[in-house]
Motif scaffolding. Structure first.
Motif, short mmCIF file in Angstrom:
data_model
loop_
_atom_site.label_atom_id
_atom_site.label_comp_id
_atom_site.label_asym_id
_atom_site.label_seq_id
_atom_site.Cartn_x
_atom_site.Cartn_y
_atom_site.Cartn_z
N ASN A 145 -56.76 -21.34 -8.76
CA ASN A 145 -55.77 -20.80 -9.70
C ASN A 145 -55.37 -21.80 -10.77
OD1 ASN A 145 -55.05 -18.01 -8.63
ND2 ASN A 145 -54.95 -19.27 -6.79
N GLN A 146 -56.11 -22.89 -10.87
CA GLN A 146 -55.89 -23.92 -11.89
C GLN A 146 -54.43 -24.36 -11.95
OE1 GLN A 146 -57.57 -21.85 -15.29
NE2 GLN A 146 -59.57 -22.79 -14.91
N ILE A 147 -53.90 -24.72 -10.77
CA ILE A 147 -52.51 -25.14 -10.66
C ILE A 147 -52.34 -26.51 -11.31
CG2 ILE A 147 -50.64 -25.71 -9.06
CD1 ILE A 147 -51.40 -22.68 -9.18
N ASP A 148 -51.34 -26.61 -12.18
CA ASP A 148 -51.04 -27.87 -12.84
C ASP A 148 -49.93 -28.64 -12.14
OD1 ASP A 148 -52.80 -27.52 -15.18
OD2 ASP A 148 -51.45 -25.84 -15.63
N PHE A 149 -49.05 -27.92 -11.43
CA PHE A 149 -47.90 -28.55 -10.80
C PHE A 149 -47.52 -27.75 -9.56
CE2 PHE A 149 -43.38 -29.73 -10.46
CZ PHE A 149 -43.48 -31.11 -10.56
N THR A 150 -47.24 -28.45 -8.45
CA THR A 150 -46.88 -27.80 -7.20
C THR A 150 -45.52 -28.29 -6.73
OG1 THR A 150 -49.18 -27.57 -6.54
CG2 THR A 150 -47.55 -27.43 -4.79
N ILE A 151 -44.68 -27.35 -6.32
CA ILE A 151 -43.37 -27.67 -5.75
C ILE A 151 -43.40 -27.22 -4.29
CG2 ILE A 151 -40.89 -27.21 -5.83
CD1 ILE A 151 -41.35 -26.40 -8.83
N VAL A 152 -43.12 -28.15 -3.37
CA VAL A 152 -43.00 -27.79 -1.96
C VAL A 152 -41.55 -27.45 -1.73
CG1 VAL A 152 -43.28 -28.55 0.42
CG2 VAL A 152 -44.90 -29.31 -1.33
N GLY A 153 -41.30 -26.19 -1.39
CA GLY A 153 -39.93 -25.71 -1.21
C GLY A 153 -39.25 -26.30 0.01
N PRO A 154 -37.92 -26.31 0.01
CA PRO A 154 -37.16 -26.93 1.08
C PRO A 154 -37.01 -26.09 2.35
CG PRO A 154 -35.68 -26.10 -0.59
CD PRO A 154 -37.08 -25.88 -1.09
N GLU A 155 -37.41 -24.82 2.34
CA GLU A 155 -37.15 -23.97 3.49
C GLU A 155 -38.33 -23.80 4.43
OE1 GLU A 155 -34.89 -20.50 3.27
OE2 GLU A 155 -33.42 -21.36 1.92
N ALA A 156 -39.33 -24.63 4.30
CA ALA A 156 -40.45 -24.56 5.24
C ALA A 156 -39.95 -24.96 6.63
CB ALA A 156 -41.56 -25.49 4.79
N ALA A 157 -40.57 -24.40 7.66
CA ALA A 157 -40.21 -24.78 9.04
C ALA A 157 -40.45 -26.28 9.20
CB ALA A 157 -41.06 -23.99 10.02
N PRO A 158 -39.63 -26.97 10.01
CA PRO A 158 -39.78 -28.42 10.15
C PRO A 158 -41.20 -28.87 10.49
CG PRO A 158 -37.75 -27.72 11.19
CD PRO A 158 -38.49 -26.47 10.74
#
Length: 115
Positions: A66-79
């Motif tokens: 998907n030709q991602i230029d920037f990724t944000i890892v969200g804070p609500e992922a399981a530990p």
């Protein structure tokens, strides 16, 4: 060189990721917005990708496809998933050349229960 329009990926499926997606969607510099795996709310403002965030190879493949230029890892992922994603962003994304913004150590702590 930074592209004029950025394709952004948000990893996570909670309400906080939806809030992040809502704000990112307002940017005039946004090309396309993707959420992985996303939720019903993010589906209205982004393209949800049916990819398991703990499958590092699939995440990298989807980011490249998907030709991602920037990724944000969200804070609500399981530990447990968050630890895996932090590993992913530090190692795999860096070696693949995919820019990313992982949560800091404060953001990786579980949210306190609200009464």
């Amino acid at each position: 060189m930074v592209p004029e329009k950025l394709n952004v990926l948000i990893i996570g499926s909670g309400g906080r990721e939806h809030a992040l997606a809502s704000k990112v969607a307002m940017s005039p510099r946004l090309g396309q917005l993707f959420c992985m795996p996303g939720n019903a709310g993010t589906a209205s403002i982004a393209k949800n990708l049916d990819v398991d965030p703990s499958d590092h190879n699939a995440v990298i493949a989807a980011a490249k496809a998907n030709q991602i230029d920037f990724t944000i890892v969200g804070p609500e992922a399981a530990p447990s998933a968050l630890e895996s994603l932090t590993d992913l962003t530090t190692k795999d994304f860096a070696s693949s050349g995919q820019p990313r913004q992982p949560p800091d150590s404060k953001a990786t702590r579980p949210s306190p229960r609200r009464s």
